[in-house]
Design an enzyme around this catalytic site. Structure first.
Site, PDB file in Angstrom:
ATOM      1  N   ASP A 395       0.836  -1.197   0.000  1.00  0.00           N
ATOM      2  CA  ASP A 395       0.000   0.000   0.000  1.00  0.00           C
ATOM      3  C   ASP A 395       0.873   1.250   0.000  1.00  0.00           C
ATOM      4  O   ASP A 395       2.055   1.213   0.355  1.00  0.00           O
ATOM      5  CB  ASP A 395      -0.906  -0.014   1.237  1.00  0.00           C
ATOM      6  CG  ASP A 395      -2.198   0.753   1.021  1.00  0.00           C
ATOM      7  OD1 ASP A 395      -2.241   1.595   0.101  1.00  0.00           O
ATOM      8  OD2 ASP A 395      -3.162   0.507   1.767  1.00  0.00           O
ATOM      9  N   GLU A 398       3.322   5.483  -3.355  1.00  0.00           N
ATOM     10  CA  GLU A 398       3.648   6.732  -4.060  1.00  0.00           C
ATOM     11  C   GLU A 398       4.980   7.348  -3.632  1.00  0.00           C
ATOM     12  O   GLU A 398       5.735   7.719  -4.539  1.00  0.00           O
ATOM     13  CB  GLU A 398       2.512   7.749  -3.895  1.00  0.00           C
ATOM     14  CG  GLU A 398       1.247   7.395  -4.627  1.00  0.00           C
ATOM     15  CD  GLU A 398       0.417   6.321  -3.914  1.00  0.00           C
ATOM     16  OE1 GLU A 398       0.616   6.106  -2.714  1.00  0.00           O
ATOM     17  OE2 GLU A 398      -0.405   5.685  -4.562  1.00  0.00           O
ATOM     18  N   ASP A 478      -8.182   4.715  -3.418  1.00  0.00           N
ATOM     19  CA  ASP A 478      -9.281   4.844  -2.456  1.00  0.00           C
ATOM     20  C   ASP A 478     -10.434   5.638  -3.053  1.00  0.00           C
ATOM     21  O   ASP A 478     -10.689   6.799  -2.690  1.00  0.00           O
ATOM     22  CB  ASP A 478      -8.760   5.499  -1.183  1.00  0.00           C
ATOM     23  CG  ASP A 478      -7.715   4.641  -0.489  1.00  0.00           C
ATOM     24  OD1 ASP A 478      -7.647   3.439  -0.781  1.00  0.00           O
ATOM     25  OD2 ASP A 478      -6.957   5.174   0.332  1.00  0.00           O
TER      26      ASP A 478
END
Length: 806
Positions: A395, A398, A478
């Site tokens: 997760d 970035e 998300d």
């Protein structure tokens, strides 16, 4: 004015201001580089580098033609011509037909720019905040210095009558990118891949790891790059999209096979709290006889206060090995979430800091360093993998964000500015968008060195060109639960796969279901799955998700297990169960297509414009797509039964318009009814089904409805034949896991339909693998006709049908 100053092993042209270099790296690809220096940079070879293109060796088999003011480099499948007066390049196919070109004034531009670097002291105050995206840390003392001089770069194009696709998965819901803009930077809900393709059968891959933008509007048609040490990109030739795709994979690496279980149905939510809860969920699926292939453990398995620690909190997961052993006994794999950022001075964070492997915020590890990647894997192995965990959910890859707060969504230019500045503070201006690529590499290489028995599966929130070669799948971030978002997800996933990366997925049902004060909490269902409006939306989302490379239900605010939507005999439960079972039936088709992705450079999802480039009417269809070679999927993206708040809808048709592309006939998957292509139809779409069509000439292999892959190791298979055209299918199988397939331990069974002779040929099975059965039962279905045969290993069988029905 340019002069040709070198002809072998590469073409180098010189102008008063620049050097321009062209050389083939493949029989279908030409690399183009440009610099304002008097020399090109040497190819970096240090161990920290994670290249996009794996082999940049010049391909020697080309012809050079010099005609007046034009120099042409000709290959078997394409040609590239340079105007010596301006440096403008024209890109042609093998016949010399123009595919696209740069403006005659010259379409490549370099503007020198300074690259600054922040040198962090390891001291200074750090600011920690809890966000919806996890714990974020910023701050630290640093000195800013000049690192080097580089360039901003721009490449202009003149496009014709064509459709363009690619550049990854974003939020806007664009399909065909003609007339559109794209901002390419990594962020939650943005997964960038710096490549695009055309319906004319060509593409471009940009080796750029900085902020990029794409424009095709009144400002021109171009790709702009924020920071490059020299302009570096690749022209990929066709003559068709599958050829371009294979070339992209030849350059960036093959996609490894994922394990068979990864193509079943996966259950997740934000979040399961204990080992006991995980096991109870799987046991309930088994009690209900609903297929479940894997279960996902979301974040915070670590001890409280040790954010990102790669280990189990033993108060909630007292015996991790026993937990995974029980899940495996139930036939379920376990995927577990890990993070690149750490906080709270857990053991992992302390060890990273001691070795100097953290970035300047002393919280995020430096994935650009091989040594740091190796340590990260060591921690993941010792704390998690050794206990039998099967897959990774990497997760927040970035890993910096600066706009996930506030009630008002920032304007696009302000979002870009804030997020890019946040990343550049800690990462190199010209490298930062490739963080996820490097992070994925560390997981893949670490696990492969540890075990060859378990294939790497890594679900990431960000992506980059070449990331597929590390067993990585990307999901769309998300997103919020509303019909508009569902509709936008379809073309964004198609653009991601059109970029060349084959594995894209999403949170079925969306991550945020309830509305909230923050701009990203844009779900419309505060009562979650108790709301009949959300039940309908979720059902349609799951129907779409059935036809993605990974089918995974996940999100916050409300649970997602099937029994939360009713019980057997109620409409939502039954519709959800029907499609989960259909996913399992499709497993032979899916797994064979996975082999085509891995071994032939194929893909799972394809926009209709790329699948049917001779039919311009297909270019702008955003809510239909090809799933593998045979199936056209037409999701439902509007409510038909309920609004939010369980408010019934009246008079809404239970159907949707479907365009059937020209160049093929189409069979309704549900009824078998045949339709000619090149027209639109109104297709029935009640809650329990979405329009599905199969191309004429298809052979569709289906399996039984097992509760999980491997429940019956070698089940009987059904081959559905869709006539009116000859057809072929290569049926693939192997052990279902391990990397022994790389050593040839797999089987391929060629199947051919001869439409004129009305004969199906099941060819001799080629290859073998441990545990392979010596015979296979097939049920052959052609319209209303069915025949059952037993095929022995090494045997070829022809089945003749006297007539065609259906």
């Amino acid at each position: 004015m340019y002069q040709l100053i070198q002809r072998q092993p590469e073409l180098i042209l010189q102008s008063p201001d620049t050097l321009l270099r062209l050389y083939p790296v493949h029989e279908r690809a030409v690399r183009i580089t440009m610099t304002g220096r008097d020399h090109f940079l040497p190819e970096p070879e240090h161990e920290n580098l994670t290249p996009v293109v794996l082999n940049k060796t010049p391909f020697p088999d080309y012809v050079l033609r010099e005609e007046g003011q034009t120099v042409t480099l000709k290959l078997k499948y394409c040609a590239v011509s340079v105007c010596l007066e301006t440096g403008a390049i024209a890109y042609q196919d093998s016949t010399g037909m123009l595919l696209t070109q740069e403006p005659q004034r010259g379409g490549k531009h370099l503007v020198e720019t300074r690259v600054l670097r922040n040198i962090f002291t390891g001291e200074g105050e750090l600011v920690q905040r809890q966000s919806a995206d996890g714990v974020k840390v910023t701050g630290g003392e640093y000195e800013t210095v000049l690192d080097r001089m580089a360039y901003q770069a721009k490449v202009e194009f003149i496009f014709g009558e064509e459709g363009l696709y690619g550049f990854g998965s974003h939020e806007e819901g664009y399909g065909n990118l003609r007339g559109k803009s794209r901002q390419l930077y990594q962020q939650n809900m943005k997964a960038c891949v710096p490549s695009f393709v055309s319906t004319k059968g060509y593409g471009f891959l940009f080796d750029c790891r900085s902020l990029m933008t794409f424009e095709d509007n009144a400002y021109g048609s171009y790709v702009w790059m924020d920071t490059v040490d020299e302009l570096d990109y690749y022209f990929l030739a066709g003559p068709d999209y599958p050829s371009v795709l294979r070339t992209y994979r030849d350059l960036t690496g093959a996609a490894p096979m994922l394990p068979k279980w990864a193509f079943g149905y996966g259950q997740s939510k934000e979040r399961y709290q204990t080992a006991a809860e995980l096991i109870e969920i799987v046991e309930e699926y088994r009690r209900r006889k609903i297929p479940l292939s894997f279960i996902v453990q979301d974040w915070q398995t670590w001890e409280e206060g040790k954010w990102g620690q790669k280990s189990f909190d033993r108060s909630r997961y007292p015996d991790p090995a026993a937990m995974t052993r029980r899940l495996h006994e139930l036939g379920a794999a376990l995927m577990l979430s890990i993070w690149p950022n750490m906080n709270g001075m857990g053991e992992n964070q302390q060890e990273m800091l001691e070795h100097g492997y953290m970035l300047g915020n002393r919280s995020t590890y430096n994935a650009f360093s091989k040594a740091a990647r190796d340590l990260y894997w060591k921690q993941a192995d010792e704390g998690i993998f050794q206990y039998g965990v099967d897959a990774w959910w990497c997760d927040c890859t970035e890993p910096f964000e600066a706009d996930w707060s506030g009630t008002l969504r920032l304007e696009p230019h302000e979002r870009l500015k804030r997020n890019v500045e946040a990343a550049k503070k800690y990462l190199d201006d010209g490298e930062w968008t490739a963080y996820s690529l490097c992070h994925s590499r560390g997981i893949y290489e670490g696990q492969r060195k540890t075990s060859e028995e378990k294939r790497v599966v890594n679900l990431t929130r960000s992506s980059f060109a070449g990331q597929h070669r590390y067993g990585a799948l990307t999901w769309s971030g998300d997103i919020g639960a509303n019909w508009e978002t569902l509709a936008r997800q379809i073309p964004e996933g198609l653009n991601f796969c059109a970029s060349g990366e084959p594995f894209w997925s999403l949170d079925i049902g969306a991550f945020f279901v309830s509305p909230g004060n923050e701009w990203f909490r844009c779900g419309e269902y505060p009562h979650g799955c108790e709301d009949l409006g959300y039940r309908e939306l979720y059902t349609r989302w799951l129907q779409f998700g059935t036809f993605l490379p990974m089918m995974r239900s996940h999100g916050a605010d409300t649970p997602r297990e099937i029994w939360r939507f009713g019980e057997p005999g109620t409409p939502f439960y039954d519709a959800i169960a029907k499609f989960i079972r259909l996913r399992m039936e499709l497993l032979p088709y899916l797994y064979s297509q996975a082999a085509a992705v891995s071994m032939k450079g194929d893909t799972f999802l394809m926009p209709l414009g790329l699948a049917f480039p001779s039919d311009p009417a297909s270019f702008d269809v955003t809510d239909q797509f090809m799933f593998g070679p045979s199936m056209m999927v037409c999701p439902v993206t509007r409510p038909m039964y309920y609004e939010a708040g369980s408010k019934p809808l009246e008079g809404v048709p239970k159907s949707r318009a479907v365009y059937l592309p020209a160049g093929s006939g189409w069979y309704d998957f549900w009824t078998g009814e045949f339709h000619y292509g090149g027209r639109s139809v109104e297709a029935e779409a009640p809650l329990e089904r979405i329009p599905l069509y199969v191309k004429a000439g298809s052979i569709l292999p289906l399996g039984p409805v097992l509760e999980y892959p491997g429940q019956a190791p070698h089940p009987e298979l059904t081959l559905r034949v869709y006539p009116r055209k000859d057809g072929n299918f290569d049926l693939y199988d192997d052990e279902g896991d391990s990397y022994r397939y790389e050593k040839g331990m797999y089987s391929l069974t060629p199947v051919h339909w001869d439409d004129r002779r009305r004969t199906l040929t099941i060819g001799r099975r080629e290859g073998c693998y441990p545990g392979m059965p010596q015979s296979q039962v097939f049920h052959i279905v052609l319209g209303k006709m069915e025949k059952t045969i037993l095929v022995e290993h090494g045997e070829e069988i022809q089945i003749s049908f006297d007539s065609l029905l259906g």
